[in-house]
Motif scaffolding. Structure first.
Motif, PDB file in Angstrom:
ATOM      1  N   GLY A  78       4.516  18.876   7.383  1.00  0.00           N
ATOM      2  CA  GLY A  78       4.183  20.140   6.197  1.00  0.00           C
ATOM      3  C   GLY A  78       4.453  19.363   5.565  1.00  0.00           C
ATOM      4  O   GLY A  78       3.994  19.341   3.861  1.00  0.00           O
ATOM      5  N   ALA A  79       4.907  17.768   5.014  1.00  0.00           N
ATOM      6  CA  ALA A  79       4.294  17.631   3.718  1.00  0.00           C
ATOM      7  C   ALA A  79       3.436  16.430   3.338  1.00  0.00           C
ATOM      8  O   ALA A  79       2.824  16.984   2.352  1.00  0.00           O
ATOM      9  N   THR A  80       2.042  16.480   4.592  1.00  0.00           N
ATOM     10  CA  THR A  80       0.914  16.857   4.235  1.00  0.00           C
ATOM     11  C   THR A  80      -0.419  17.461   3.858  1.00  0.00           C
ATOM     12  O   THR A  80      -0.817  17.473   3.080  1.00  0.00           O
ATOM     13  N   ASN A  81       1.299  18.095   3.947  1.00  0.00           N
ATOM     14  CA  ASN A  81      -0.282  20.194   3.737  1.00  0.00           C
ATOM     15  C   ASN A  81       0.416  20.331   2.013  1.00  0.00           C
ATOM     16  O   ASN A  81      -0.591  20.758   1.162  1.00  0.00           O
ATOM     17  N   LEU A  82       1.533  19.266   1.739  1.00  0.00           N
ATOM     18  CA  LEU A  82       1.005  19.356   0.415  1.00  0.00           C
ATOM     19  C   LEU A  82       0.058  18.499  -0.592  1.00  0.00           C
ATOM     20  O   LEU A  82      -0.252  18.436  -1.712  1.00  0.00           O
ATOM     21  N   VAL A  83      -0.702  17.850   0.169  1.00  0.00           N
ATOM     22  CA  VAL A  83      -1.708  16.553  -0.820  1.00  0.00           C
ATOM     23  C   VAL A  83      -2.493  17.060  -1.486  1.00  0.00           C
ATOM     24  O   VAL A  83      -2.622  16.667  -2.613  1.00  0.00           O
ATOM     25  N   THR A  84      -2.960  18.324  -1.036  1.00  0.00           N
ATOM     26  CA  THR A  84      -4.037  19.040  -1.710  1.00  0.00           C
ATOM     27  C   THR A  84      -3.533  19.159  -3.239  1.00  0.00           C
ATOM     28  O   THR A  84      -4.244  19.284  -4.803  1.00  0.00           O
ATOM     29  N   ILE A 118       4.629   9.652   3.289  1.00  0.00           N
ATOM     30  CA  ILE A 118       4.130   9.627   2.641  1.00  0.00           C
ATOM     31  C   ILE A 118       4.062   9.669   1.006  1.00  0.00           C
ATOM     32  O   ILE A 118       3.162   9.650   0.790  1.00  0.00           O
ATOM     33  N   THR A 119       5.270   8.747   1.065  1.00  0.00           N
ATOM     34  CA  THR A 119       4.778   7.847  -0.310  1.00  0.00           C
ATOM     35  C   THR A 119       3.686   7.261  -0.002  1.00  0.00           C
ATOM     36  O   THR A 119       2.529   7.126  -1.279  1.00  0.00           O
ATOM     37  N   GLY A 120       3.536   6.697   0.934  1.00  0.00           N
ATOM     38  CA  GLY A 120       1.697   5.910   0.935  1.00  0.00           C
ATOM     39  C   GLY A 120       1.054   6.701   0.557  1.00  0.00           C
ATOM     40  O   GLY A 120      -0.163   6.363  -0.078  1.00  0.00           O
ATOM     41  N   ILE A 121       0.650   7.864   1.457  1.00  0.00           N
ATOM     42  CA  ILE A 121      -0.795   8.731   1.610  1.00  0.00           C
ATOM     43  C   ILE A 121      -0.587   9.552   0.384  1.00  0.00           C
ATOM     44  O   ILE A 121      -1.878   9.347  -0.707  1.00  0.00           O
ATOM     45  N   THR A 122       0.351   9.811  -0.560  1.00  0.00           N
ATOM     46  CA  THR A 122      -0.083  10.112  -2.262  1.00  0.00           C
ATOM     47  C   THR A 122       0.652   9.353  -3.444  1.00  0.00           C
ATOM     48  O   THR A 122       0.517   9.652  -4.453  1.00  0.00           O
ATOM     49  N   MET A 123       0.712   7.555  -2.812  1.00  0.00           N
ATOM     50  CA  MET A 123       1.075   6.927  -4.187  1.00  0.00           C
ATOM     51  C   MET A 123      -0.684   7.143  -5.211  1.00  0.00           C
ATOM     52  O   MET A 123      -0.464   6.815  -6.561  1.00  0.00           O
ATOM     53  N   PRO A 124      -1.982   7.394  -4.350  1.00  0.00           N
ATOM     54  CA  PRO A 124      -3.021   7.672  -6.144  1.00  0.00           C
ATOM     55  C   PRO A 124      -3.358   8.691  -6.971  1.00  0.00           C
ATOM     56  O   PRO A 124      -3.548   8.876  -7.744  1.00  0.00           O
ATOM     57  N   ILE A 125      -2.019   9.290  -6.036  1.00  0.00           N
ATOM     58  CA  ILE A 125      -2.283  10.941  -6.275  1.00  0.00           C
ATOM     59  C   ILE A 125      -0.471  11.371  -7.257  1.00  0.00           C
ATOM     60  O   ILE A 125      -0.880  12.966  -7.888  1.00  0.00           O
ATOM     61  N   THR A 126       0.114  10.540  -7.186  1.00  0.00           N
ATOM     62  CA  THR A 126       1.035  11.353  -8.038  1.00  0.00           C
ATOM     63  C   THR A 126       1.247  10.178  -9.253  1.00  0.00           C
ATOM     64  O   THR A 126       1.061   9.063  -9.411  1.00  0.00           O
ATOM     65  N   LYS A 127       2.293  10.736  -9.958  1.00  0.00           N
ATOM     66  CA  LYS A 127       2.274   9.262 -11.332  1.00  0.00           C
ATOM     67  C   LYS A 127       3.299   8.754 -10.764  1.00  0.00           C
ATOM     68  O   LYS A 127       3.863   7.226 -11.689  1.00  0.00           O
ATOM     69  N   TYR A 128       4.065   8.819  -9.764  1.00  0.00           N
ATOM     70  CA  TYR A 128       5.337   7.660  -9.637  1.00  0.00           C
ATOM     71  C   TYR A 128       5.595   8.975  -8.191  1.00  0.00           C
ATOM     72  O   TYR A 128       6.016   9.968  -7.674  1.00  0.00           O
ATOM     73  N   ASN A 129       6.488   8.318  -7.335  1.00  0.00           N
ATOM     74  CA  ASN A 129       6.949   9.185  -5.730  1.00  0.00           C
ATOM     75  C   ASN A 129       7.786   7.697  -5.268  1.00  0.00           C
ATOM     76  O   ASN A 129       8.085   6.609  -5.821  1.00  0.00           O
ATOM     77  N   PHE A 130       8.931   8.480  -4.640  1.00  0.00           N
ATOM     78  CA  PHE A 130       9.916   8.038  -4.638  1.00  0.00           C
ATOM     79  C   PHE A 130      10.133   7.555  -2.940  1.00  0.00           C
ATOM     80  O   PHE A 130      10.428   8.962  -2.029  1.00  0.00           O
ATOM     81  N   ILE A 131      10.936   7.045  -2.371  1.00  0.00           N
ATOM     82  CA  ILE A 131      11.568   7.176  -1.066  1.00  0.00           C
ATOM     83  C   ILE A 131      13.077   6.744  -1.075  1.00  0.00           C
ATOM     84  O   ILE A 131      13.382   5.621  -1.180  1.00  0.00           O
ATOM     85  N   VAL A 132      14.031   7.541  -0.631  1.00  0.00           N
ATOM     86  CA  VAL A 132      15.182   7.151  -0.524  1.00  0.00           C
ATOM     87  C   VAL A 132      16.224   7.044   0.127  1.00  0.00           C
ATOM     88  O   VAL A 132      16.141   7.849   0.844  1.00  0.00           O
TER      89      VAL A 132
END
Length: 563
Positions: A78-84, A118-132
């Motif tokens: 579900g999370a990886t399907n958001l990547v594109t 998912i935070t590791g996967i999206t680090m290069p394509i987000t302005k910032y990301n968090f795991i809470v």
């Protein structure tokens, strides 16, 4: 008051004024969806057919409204399907907040069922990301995510919340959200003075407008600036609508499929004023020969864009709206009568043209423009139809062309159109797709039908991957490797099977009637437009060539006859 993590999340979304969320549930995010159910009268949830559709819908909502788009997905696939979709928003600086839920904290790092970093996967394509990992940090993190997404150069932010955190309790105190200050540093007035000096010295200035002018809501300041400079204006794909496409000073798009007037004019100008554009390779062609007769003055919110792709002479860093307002205040009225006259002669000599005897992509766009009176939100996929939309629809307002410019995401448009219609229900929303793009995410027709969302899906159907075929035709010896879609797929039957109305058009008259029907249908309509497989986008600049070497169909025929 004591609330669990899911309750805190929903309350924080309400703080931010979120009225619509796009998503798809699953086990890890069930606590959130259970809480969302209790607030369905305050926050609409649109269940898309695929998580990628949810991310594109959040993006389309953000582009159309100027607000932050929000999407939900569960853990793992579900999370990886958001990547594109996240990457699409990142490349075009679109503010979205993607909220995923992961396995519980004790299960992280153990290859648990549907666990993904998912935070590791999206680090290069987000302005910032968090795991809470602690519920006490959740409210603060959500507020920070929305601030980051909107401030400075906008972009996507991801928040990953383990399932146990959504169930744990913490103290929650409501906060009144303050308006976001986009650019917090003072604009350097010395840079403003230098910009004014360069403009005053110029004999042949040209303004090039990018997406930053739209993101900063600077259209009014831009028009005032052009009135003062008195010079021609071109734009990038992302900048369309920031300056009216009907204005006499407007010359069309710049770059690979830009007009001859824009490409020749920028190649001949002595000052190129770049307003919120990043010098994409599709704009510059050969960067070493781009605007080689000009000094370059760049206005941009992001200092990292200065001298990144093209070496500039001077730059002003700041929010485009504020930069233009500062320049307008100091700049005396300019006149460039002879230069404008020369550009107008180019416009008369090199108009955009297409074959008039049959149903073509350009005709489809012009008919859409005519019937919508230029007042629709146009969404596109990526390819020939995208370029035709940019060339032949006269965009006069910002946030009316929604398209994947930086990433070039096929399958973007249908989800984005749903998001745009949710955000701007009063507007006619049309998604223009090629048949190759439509195949990728056409399952979202079912989403539009489920909620009876009245979007119009136009499929410019040439039975090939048109833009790739065009390159194969011109540069690869007509070797059409894997680009012919000569199967028996019937888009009309597919659309009807998913609950939408559908019409096929094979002539100009049939399309005009079909679009008129779609405008009044009151629900989603798919129009399958059958055009020739070898229709091309003209003009064109060959890959790696300078934009001054732009050519059209007539130029190509003359060259072939000479050879």
């Amino acid at each position: 008051m004591q609330l669990n993590g899911a309750e805190i999340l929903i309350e924080c979304l309400k703080e931010q004024g979120v009225d619509t969320v796009f998503g798809y549930p699953g086990g890890a995010i069930l606590n959130v969806y259970d809480e969302l159910y209790k607030h369905s009268n305050e926050i609409r949830h649109i269940l898309t057919s695929h998580e990628q559709g949810a991310s594109h819908a959040a993006d389309g909502y953000a582009r159309a409204t100027g607000k932050v788009g929000v999407c939900f997905a569960t853990s793992g696939p579900g999370a990886t399907n958001l990547v594109t979709g996240i990457a699409t928003a990142f490349m075009d600086s679109i503010p979205i907040v993607a909220i995923t839920c992961n396995v519980g904290v004790p299960l992280l790092g153990k290859d648990s069922f549907q666990e993904i970093d998912i935070t590791g996967i999206t680090m290069p394509i987000t302005k910032y990301n968090f795991i809470v990992k602690n519920v006490n940090d959740l409210a603060r993190t959500i507020r920070k995510a929305f601030e980051i997404a909107q401030s400075g150069r906008p972009g996507p932010v991801l928040i990953d919340i383990p399932k146990d955190v959504t169930g744990n309790k913490a103290e929650y105190e409501p906060v009144k959200i303050q308006p976001i200050v986009k650019y917090k540093k003072e604009i350097c007035m010395e840079d403003i003075d230098k910009a004014v000096e360069m403009i005053e010295e110029a004999k042949r200035p040209f303004v090039f407008v990018g997406g930053g002018a739209i993101l900063s809501d600077a259209s009014e300041e831009l028009r005032a600036f052009v009135d003062k400079v008195q010079c021609p204006v071109c734009d990038s794909l992302m900048g369309k609508g920031a300056f009216p496409g009907t204005d006499e000073l407007y010359t069309g798009m710049l770059g690979m499929h830009g007009t001859k007037t824009s490409n020749f004019g920028v190649s001949e100008c002595d000052l190129l004023i770049v307003v919120g554009a990043r010098f994409s390779d599709r704009v510059t062609g050969n960067p070493n020969k781009f605007a080689s007769n000009a000094k370059i003055l760049q206005f941009d919110i992001d200092v990292a864009e200065m001298n990144k792709n093209v070496i500039i002479d001077e730059g002003v860093v700041g929010d485009i709206k504020e930069v233009l307002a500062a320049v307008n205040e100091k700049l005396p009225q300019q006149e460039h009568t002879e230069w404008i006259k020369k550009i107008q002669e180019y416009k008369a000599k090199y108009p955009l043209t297409y074959h008039l005897e049959s149903l073509t992509g350009p005709y489809v766009i012009e008919e859409i423009y005519k019937q919508t009176e230029g007042d629709a939100i146009i969404v596109t996929e990526v390819g020939q139809h995208q370029m035709w939309a940019a060339q032949y629809y006269k965009f006069t307002k910002p946030r009316t062309l929604l398209t994947s410019g930086g990433l070039g995401t096929m399958g973007y448009g249908l989800g984005a159109a749903i998001g745009a219609k949710m955000g701007r229900p009063e507007k006619t929303v049309v998604n223009i797709a090629g048949d190759g793009c439509f195949r990728m995410n056409m399952n979202e027709v079912a989403t539009a039908a489920r909620y009876n969302i009245p979007i119009i899906q136009v499929v410019v159907n040439n039975h090939v991957l048109g833009m790739v075929r065009q390159w194969q035709n011109l540069f690869y010896g007509q070797r059409y490797s894997a680009t012919v879609l000569n199967d028996a797929v019937d888009f009309v039957k597919l659309a009807e099977a998913m609950g939408a109305k559908a019409v096929r058009a094979t002539t100009r008259e049939e399309f005009a009637d079909a679009f008129k029907f779609a405008l009044n249908a009151g629900g989603p309509v798919v129009i399958d437009c059958q055009i020739d497989s070898d229709d091309k986008v003209w003009p064109m600049v060959a890959p790696g060539a300078p934009i001054s070497e732009v050519f059209d169909e007539k130029d190509l025929q003359e060259k072939q006859q000479t050879n």
